[in-house]
Design a protein around this motif. Structure first.
Motif, PDB file in Angstrom:
ATOM      1  N   ASP A 370      82.185   0.362  41.968  1.00  0.00           N
ATOM      2  CA  ASP A 370      82.116   1.473  41.346  1.00  0.00           C
ATOM      3  C   ASP A 370      83.768   1.816  41.301  1.00  0.00           C
ATOM      4  N   THR A 371      84.583   2.134  41.983  1.00  0.00           N
ATOM      5  CA  THR A 371      85.586   2.877  42.415  1.00  0.00           C
ATOM      6  C   THR A 371      86.610   1.271  41.721  1.00  0.00           C
ATOM      7  N   ALA A 372      86.833   0.141  41.470  1.00  0.00           N
ATOM      8  CA  ALA A 372      87.179  -0.258  41.522  1.00  0.00           C
ATOM      9  C   ALA A 372      87.084  -0.594  39.417  1.00  0.00           C
ATOM     10  N   ALA A 373      86.203  -0.247  38.758  1.00  0.00           N
ATOM     11  CA  ALA A 373      85.633  -0.534  37.956  1.00  0.00           C
ATOM     12  C   ALA A 373      86.070   1.255  36.865  1.00  0.00           C
ATOM     13  N   ALA A 374      86.368   1.977  37.460  1.00  0.00           N
ATOM     14  CA  ALA A 374      87.032   3.441  37.864  1.00  0.00           C
ATOM     15  C   ALA A 374      88.273   3.046  37.319  1.00  0.00           C
ATOM     16  N   ASP A 375      89.181   2.318  38.040  1.00  0.00           N
ATOM     17  CA  ASP A 375      89.923   2.079  38.050  1.00  0.00           C
ATOM     18  C   ASP A 375      90.507   0.856  37.216  1.00  0.00           C
ATOM     19  N   VAL A 376      90.028   0.399  37.245  1.00  0.00           N
ATOM     20  CA  VAL A 376      89.877  -1.022  35.591  1.00  0.00           C
ATOM     21  C   VAL A 376      89.687  -0.441  34.025  1.00  0.00           C
ATOM     22  N   ARG A 377      88.737   0.655  33.790  1.00  0.00           N
ATOM     23  CA  ARG A 377      89.500   1.767  32.743  1.00  0.00           C
ATOM     24  C   ARG A 377      90.385   2.703  32.718  1.00  0.00           C
ATOM     25  N   ARG A 378      91.038   3.014  33.710  1.00  0.00           N
ATOM     26  CA  ARG A 378      91.834   4.198  34.094  1.00  0.00           C
ATOM     27  C   ARG A 378      93.375   2.276  33.554  1.00  0.00           C
ATOM     28  N   LEU A 379      92.866   2.007  33.806  1.00  0.00           N
ATOM     29  CA  LEU A 379      94.123   0.468  33.969  1.00  0.00           C
ATOM     30  C   LEU A 379      94.215   0.283  32.071  1.00  0.00           C
ATOM     31  N   LEU A 380      93.104  -0.377  31.898  1.00  0.00           N
ATOM     32  CA  LEU A 380      93.418  -1.150  30.950  1.00  0.00           C
ATOM     33  C   LEU A 380      92.421   0.122  29.411  1.00  0.00           C
ATOM     34  N   GLY A 382      90.289   1.110  26.839  1.00  0.00           N
ATOM     35  CA  GLY A 382      89.224   0.940  26.183  1.00  0.00           C
ATOM     36  C   GLY A 382      89.378  -0.950  25.706  1.00  0.00           C
ATOM     37  N   ALA A 383      89.742  -1.838  26.398  1.00  0.00           N
ATOM     38  CA  ALA A 383      90.030  -2.872  26.657  1.00  0.00           C
ATOM     39  C   ALA A 383      88.636  -3.973  26.679  1.00  0.00           C
ATOM     40  N   SER A 384      88.640  -5.115  25.491  1.00  0.00           N
ATOM     41  CA  SER A 384      86.741  -5.305  25.348  1.00  0.00           C
ATOM     42  C   SER A 384      86.371  -6.692  25.739  1.00  0.00           C
ATOM     43  N   GLY A 385      85.716  -7.327  26.413  1.00  0.00           N
ATOM     44  CA  GLY A 385      85.608  -8.573  26.399  1.00  0.00           C
ATOM     45  C   GLY A 385      85.320  -8.833  27.663  1.00  0.00           C
ATOM     46  N   ASP A 386      84.574  -9.974  28.463  1.00  0.00           N
ATOM     47  CA  ASP A 386      84.332  -9.969  30.293  1.00  0.00           C
ATOM     48  C   ASP A 386      85.974 -10.592  30.688  1.00  0.00           C
ATOM     49  N   LEU A 387      85.985  -9.738  32.195  1.00  0.00           N
ATOM     50  CA  LEU A 387      87.415  -9.544  32.462  1.00  0.00           C
ATOM     51  C   LEU A 387      86.957  -9.897  34.333  1.00  0.00           C
ATOM     52  N   THR A 388      88.350 -10.473  34.524  1.00  0.00           N
ATOM     53  CA  THR A 388      87.934 -11.216  35.812  1.00  0.00           C
ATOM     54  C   THR A 388      89.135 -10.880  36.777  1.00  0.00           C
ATOM     55  N   LEU A 389      88.338  -9.908  37.664  1.00  0.00           N
ATOM     56  CA  LEU A 389      89.495  -8.268  38.557  1.00  0.00           C
ATOM     57  C   LEU A 389      89.123  -8.986  40.224  1.00  0.00           C
ATOM     58  N   ARG A 390      90.936  -9.610  40.206  1.00  0.00           N
ATOM     59  CA  ARG A 390      90.670  -9.484  41.572  1.00  0.00           C
ATOM     60  C   ARG A 390      91.331  -8.339  42.654  1.00  0.00           C
TER      61      ARG A 390
END
Length: 825
Positions: A370-380, A382-390
């Motif tokens: 949950d925390t990482a997903a929130a960071d992804v929204r903050r970093l990107l 409204g970027a769309s598409g499937d993402l791979t997160l390290r």
């Protein structure tokens, strides 16, 4: 009315009077004609049609009732007008029948036939109106609705292991060149064998499905063509009713007139749902087999083709056996249609289909995700598409943290009235290595480490004492533990006693409240707030005297961050969860810089503060957190009525914060920060020590570089040739005899791949010389280019300016699904 008088031509005497009907009685009826036999069959059929029409009218949806009612009224009016028109003819016909005898029956049969034809015509008109209404009410916003929430998020741990997925897999839209022939053949064979010959609706297919469903005693086979299914997916709702089926057929005919068969099939593949959150065949191929559509084998294509009929029930992630049985059915259908031979089908059945799906997300890691997903929204944004997160998560440390908390709460939670706990572990650069947001994610998704704001108690004294040290105090400074009153506020010590003169170190170690209140009053509450903000506290801090004893509400994460800033001396330290983000087309959307920014600002006051923090663990309220042969510091915190208990401490490798309490703010059974929180901290760090030592042994240089960027090895001198057994920082960076070497053509990877490279290079001599690109080295083992070896094994990605040799090595690893390409990212 009297009988007429006899004429002279008639014999005299009375005679019996006979009317025309009596004359007809002795005449035997003739055999029924062809027309009469037809009428006798039509009339019952018409009555059956009327009966079925009434039954249908009772089942029509609410939106068709008005039309049906109007149509019925029109039919009744038509029947009434017909009856009125026939009324004047009724009596003459009857009189004529009486005269004609046998003609009476014929005329009555004609009347019945006309009535039946009128009723049948009314029903036909009603059906025409229903079809017209279905066409007039075609939806403009129907069709398959894909959840607008995030696309698929594939989450990897710091070592590269995929441990979680989130969202809906949408993949990319495939083109005709991306679709293998056997995939198209599989879809047509199992879903619509006459796809290339019908015009959108297949009457033979409908009859065949109806017959097989009747034989099976239920719905076993659908009669919809691929075009009809596409019509439903694109425009209609999934409701099963006559109106939708009519609309589906109309749209299918229209699609066939507008698109070629190949275009229809391609749109169907890009739209269909394949289960497990995968919409479209490309998403399904990546979801189940970690590869793009064009690389699907015959066995894999057959399995995907078999999913579209019942994706939720047959998804191989939940029903692998059912998916394989369905795939066998698809292969047999392909044999029946001549798409493949029986030998090819047998070979495909014998081929093992290896699912490469991410495992189910471990429940405890969901707080971190949950925390990482929130960071992804903050970093990107409204970027769309499937993402791979390290991410930064260490799965072993995470499991250890969850286990320690569970065991402690199971053993002591009920007795001490403690129902919840949270833990955050940071590395010295701010990476979140473990995060526990609560005892049971399935029961409550509320993250007590990042979202819960609770009073900090004596944990807040860090800022009071640091502000005092910056004003001139030191650990040996003497202060007085005495009754204190600041305005209307009179702070009390936990034991209710006063010690008199004590050193600043002892006052902090024993967490004396009156001394903290006096120091805050002396340096000023605004100075305390400013210190807290500089160390990363973002919560609102009220400027009241009681702030010195932690009356403000803060989160565990921001307090752990503040203690990490003191432990590392880096005021710019910020907790983070994301190392890199990649899109579905393998493009890098975000990469965290290797060296975190630093902001020195504590100066000599940091050393004094570390002295106080270590005294807490060595001699003070945090003695339960002491570790053998490990230098540790920290601080306890307890709020009024034992509603919250904290311990935040650090070692050279980790900064760890622990909170325990109850969600309803109920008091615990005299639990203080030096009790359960310090014990959890101690258990976690004790068990984490071997794991941290193992990581150091496998990649020592990388650990040092992350912890202290300023202490990294110097770069290779210009023009120098280096040789020796290297140490591995990442797969693109080595250290040879104390000199850092950056390999040409490689974007380095850390974690598991770096450790594998370190094992490969152990005791091997590497020779490095300057490459054509300044700052990079061309290294070799024997006669082989080391960069090419690493890229061919999937140990990294080639840089944009890499040579053709290195790009070819990367292509080899990608096609073989090795290393970084093993999940088709």
């Amino acid at each position: 009315m009297t009988a007429p008088s006899p004429t002279s031509d008639e014999p005299s005497g009375p005679k019996p009077q006979r009317d025309i009907l009596s004359l007809a009685e002795p005449v035997p009826p003739p055999a029924p004609s062809r027309f009469e036999r037809l009428a006798s069959r039509v009339a019952p059929a018409s009555r059956k049609v009327v009966s079925e029409g009434r039954r249908f009218a009772g089942l029509v949806a609410a939106r068709t009732r008005l039309i049906a009612g109007t149509s019925a009224r029109l039919a009744r009016a038509a029947a009434s007008r017909t009856a009125a028109a026939l009324g004047p003819l009724r009596e003459p016909i009857i009189r004529s029948a009486k005269r004609a005898g046998t003609g009476a029956r014929r005329t009555l049969s004609r009347i019945r036939l006309w009535h039946a034809l009128i009723v049948a015509g009314s029903v036909a008109a009603l059906l025409v109106l229903i079809v017209g209404y279905s066409i007039a009410t075609l939806p403009l916003d129907g069709g398959l609705q894909v959840d607008p929430t995030p696309s698929a998020l594939i989450v990897e741990a710091d070592g590269g292991e995929t441990f979680a997925t989130r969202g809906v897999f949408k993949g990319t839209k495939v083109t005709a060149a991306d679709v293998p022939t056997h995939l198209a053949q599989a879809i047509v064979a199992i879903e619509d064998r006459r796809f290339y010959s019908h015009l959108g609706v297949d009457p033979l297919g409908i009859l065949r499905a109806a017959w097989r469903n009747w034989q099976a005693g239920g719905t076993r086979e659908g009669g919809s063509t691929v075009t009809q299914q596409l019509a439903r997916l694109m425009f209609l709702s999934p409701d099963q009713n006559l109106r939708r089926k009519i609309q589906e057929a109309v749209i299918a005919l229209w699609l066939e007139s507008q698109l070629s068969k190949e275009e229809i099939l391609l749109r169907y593949l890009n739209t269909a749902y394949f289960g497990s959150g995968a919409y479209g065949v490309d998403a399904a191929a990546r979801r189940y087999f970690a590869k793009p559509t064009k690389e699907l084998s015959l066995a894999e294509a057959a399995m995907l083709a078999g999913l579209v009929r019942a994706p939720s029930q047959l998804a191989p992630t939940r029903n692998l056996g059912g998916a394989k049985e369905r795939a066998d059915t698809v292969l047999q259908a392909m044999v029946d249609t001549g798409a493949i031979t029986a030998d090819q089908a047998e070979a495909a059945r014998a081929e093992p289909v290896n699912l490469r799906v991410p495992p189910e997300t471990p429940p405890g890691t969901n707080y971190f995700v949950d925390t990482a997903a929130a960071d992804v929204r903050r970093l990107l944004g409204g970027a769309s598409g499937d993402l791979t997160l390290r991410t930064t998560l260490d799965l072993e440390l995470q499991r250890l943290a969850e286990g320690v908390i569970e065991r402690r709460l199971d053993a002591e939670g009920r007795q001490k009235n403690v129902s919840q706990a949270a833990l955050v572990a940071l590395s010295p650069d701010g990476a979140i290595r473990a995060l526990v947001g609560g005892r049971d994610y399935e029961a409550s998704q509320f993250n007590r480490a990042t979202q819960a704001r609770r009073q900090a108690g004596s944990l807040f004294k860090l800022f009071v004492y640091l502000a005092a040290i910056q004003k001139g105090y030191d650990p040996q400074s003497m202060v007085v533990d005495r009754p204190t009153q600041i305005g209307d506020w009179e702070p009390q010590n936990a034991n209710g006693r006063f010690r008199g003169p004590v050193s600043l170190r002892n006052a902090f170690a024993q967490s004396i409240n009156t001394v903290a209140a006096q120091l805050a009053d002396e340096v000023g509450i605004p100075a305390v707030i400013e210190t807290a903000k500089r160390l990363g506290v973002q919560s609102e801090l009220p400027a009241v005297p009681s702030l010195a004893l932690g009356s403000a509400e803060v989160t565990l994460l921001e307090m752990t961050r503040a203690y990490a800033a003191v432990a590392t001396g880096n005021l710019a330290l910020e907790p983070y969860t994301v190392r890199s983000i990649q899109g579905s087309t393998q493009q890098a959307l975000f990469t965290r810089p290797g060296a975190a920014p630093r902001a020195e600002g504590l100066g000599a006051s940091r050393a004094a503060m570390l002295d106080l923090l270590q005294a807490v663990v060595r001699d003070g309220t945090g003695k339960a957190a002491r570790l053998p042969n490990v230098l540790a510091g920290g601080k306890t915190g307890t709020t009024q009525e034992y509603r919250d208990a904290w311990f935040v401490g650090f070692t050279p490798d980790l900064i760890v914060g622990v909170w325990v309490g109850n969600d309803d703010n109920a008091p615990m059974n005299k639990v203080v920060g030096g009790d359960l929180p310090a014990q959890i901290w101690h258990d976690f760090l004790t068990r984490a020590a071997p794991l941290l030592a193992k990581d150091k042994q496998q990649a020592p240089t990388a650990q040092v570089a992350r912890a202290d960027p300023e202490g990294a090895a110097p770069p290779a001198p210009e023009g120098a040739v280096l040789r020796g057994a290297p140490e591995v920082m990442d797969t693109g960076t080595l250290v040879i005899r104390g000199t850092m070497v950056r390999l040409e053509g490689i974007q380095g990877e850390r974690g598991t791949l770096a450790r594998q490279l370190a094992r490969f290079l152990r005791r091997r001599e590497v020779i490095c010389a300057p490459s054509d690109t300044p700052g990079l080295q061309r290294c070799r083992i024997g006669n082989y280019n080391l960069s090419a070896i690493i890229l061919a094994a999937g140990g990294g990605r080639a840089t944009p300016d890499a040579s053709e040799e290195l790009q070819a090595a990367e292509d080899q690893a990608r096609s073989a699904r090795l290393g970084v390409w093993r999940r088709g990212r």
